[in-house]
Scaffold this active site. Structure first.
Site, PDB file in Angstrom:
ATOM      1  N   CYS A 110      39.924  21.853 -57.482  1.00 35.92           N
ATOM      2  CA  CYS A 110      40.549  22.127 -58.785  1.00 35.92           C
ATOM      3  C   CYS A 110      40.265  21.078 -59.856  1.00 35.92           C
ATOM      4  O   CYS A 110      40.439  21.345 -61.043  1.00 35.92           O
ATOM      5  CB  CYS A 110      42.058  22.300 -58.597  1.00 35.92           C
ATOM      6  SG  CYS A 110      42.479  23.529 -57.347  1.00 35.92           S
ATOM      7  N   HIS A 238      44.776  21.386 -65.168  1.00 36.33           N
ATOM      8  CA  HIS A 238      44.497  22.441 -64.190  1.00 36.33           C
ATOM      9  C   HIS A 238      45.666  23.405 -64.164  1.00 36.33           C
ATOM     10  O   HIS A 238      46.827  23.012 -64.132  1.00 36.33           O
ATOM     11  CB  HIS A 238      44.283  21.820 -62.806  1.00 36.33           C
ATOM     12  CG  HIS A 238      44.319  22.820 -61.698  1.00 36.33           C
ATOM     13  ND1 HIS A 238      43.588  23.990 -61.739  1.00 36.33           N
ATOM     14  CD2 HIS A 238      45.009  22.843 -60.528  1.00 36.33           C
ATOM     15  CE1 HIS A 238      43.819  24.672 -60.628  1.00 36.33           C
ATOM     16  NE2 HIS A 238      44.682  24.009 -59.876  1.00 36.33           N
ATOM     17  N   ASN A 268      45.725  30.830 -60.868  1.00 35.11           N
ATOM     18  CA  ASN A 268      45.056  29.576 -60.542  1.00 35.11           C
ATOM     19  C   ASN A 268      43.602  29.883 -60.203  1.00 35.11           C
ATOM     20  O   ASN A 268      43.313  30.535 -59.203  1.00 35.11           O
ATOM     21  CB  ASN A 268      45.783  28.934 -59.346  1.00 35.11           C
ATOM     22  CG  ASN A 268      45.156  27.628 -58.885  1.00 35.11           C
ATOM     23  OD1 ASN A 268      43.983  27.364 -59.123  1.00 35.11           O
ATOM     24  ND2 ASN A 268      45.932  26.818 -58.193  1.00 35.11           N
TER      25      ASN A 268
END
Length: 312
Positions: A110, A238, A268
């Site tokens: 990520c 993120h 996500n």
């Protein structure tokens, strides 16, 4: 020095809502919104990681005023490419008709886009390249266990890309010094392991780490860039969890910053989440051109990376 010249992004057309997921696993819209803040996410069907990376890069390149002939470095941040070789960067270069660039993939999950941006900034400063494509692209649906309600509600697919160019030394760097690192002893907190892997994570462990340890590290990125938190025009972290995003933002004390909340509509998307969210803000003209933007990625590894950039 270097700067981001233009941004682009791509998302698959298929929208997966919370109500759709409630038909698959024991969950509901209210529970998902309360726990992670997600309302929808995009799921790729036929598109591959390289397809989405290419589409995002093509848009960024078109907006930059440069052509494929101008690009001499392609870097793709991803943790979800099924193929080991050729790498995604080479496939993107081939599809865009870029001739003989440096081309590599980078996997820090990520935090990948900020890691990639840092390495490209260093390469351009050193004179190893002049114009680069930096891409974050993920197809996490390939690694999602659709029977696990703790993880299948979280992840989505997509890509974001930046054209980054070298520039003459000046008073204001377009890309500030990167702050990066990792917590190897907690590397098992987010996992995609084995030959037939599913994403697994220790959600509470990641949540505690993100909400307690990361704000001071993000502030270091501001300090290294010589920018005060109150001068930050946008914060693009993120897109892991809406509660994490808002918790970090509150601790940073950035009263004038637009906070990216693309998690709500995109879920996500790991390494794609920072460039995807930034590209949308630039497209919406939510950030003044040249204004300082704090990017900060974190996640699997556990790894983190961030820097202050000037809005293209």
């Amino acid at each position: 020095m270097s700067r981001i010249v233009a941004m682009g992004h791509y998302q698959p057309s298929r929208v997966l809502t919370n109500d759709d997921l409630a038909k698959i696993v024991d969950t509901n819209d209210e529970w998902i919104r309360d726990r992670v803040g997600i309302v929808t996410r995009r799921i790729a069907d036929s598109e591959t990681v390289s397809d989405m990376a290419t589409a995002a890069a093509d848009t960024a390149l078109a907006k930059s005023g440069l052509t494929a002939a101008d690009i001499d470095l392609v870097v793709v941040a991803t943790c979800s490419s099924v193929d080991r070789s050729p790498n995604v960067a080479c496939r993107v270069a081939a599809k865009l008709g870029i001739d003989a660039p440096g081309a590599y993939d980078l996997n820090t999950a990520c935090s990948g886009f900020s890691y990639a941006l840092g390495t490209v900034d260093h390469a351009l400063r050193a004179g190893a390249a002049r114009n680069a494509l930096v891409i974050g692209a993920e197809k996490l649906s390939d690694f999602t266990d659709w029977t696990d309600r703790s993880t299948c509600i979280i992840f989505g697919d997509g890509a974001g890309a930046a054209v980054v160019s070298a520039e003459d030394d000046g008073d204001t760097p377009g890309i500030g010094p990167v702050v990066w690192g990792s917590v190897p002893e907690k590397s098992d907190a987010v996992r995609i392991e084995g030959w037939r892997p599913y994403i697994q994570q220790e959600g509470q462990q990641v949540f505690r780490w993100a909400t307690t340890a990361l704000a001071p590290l993000a502030l270091q990125a501001c300090e290294r860039a010589g920018v005060a938190p109150e001068d930050i025009a946008a914060f693009v972290p993120h897109q892991a969890n809406l509660r994490i995003i808002e918790g970090i933002a509150k601790r940073l004390g950035m009263p004038n910053a637009v906070i990216a909340r693309d998690i709500v509509e995109s879920g996500n998307t790991s390494a794609a989440s920072v460039p995807l969210a930034l590209s949308k803000l630039v497209e919406q003209r939510a950030i003044p051109k040249g204004a300082p933007v704090l990017l900060f990625g974190f996640g699997g590894g556990l790894t983190y990376a961030g820097q202050v950039v000037r809005c293209p």
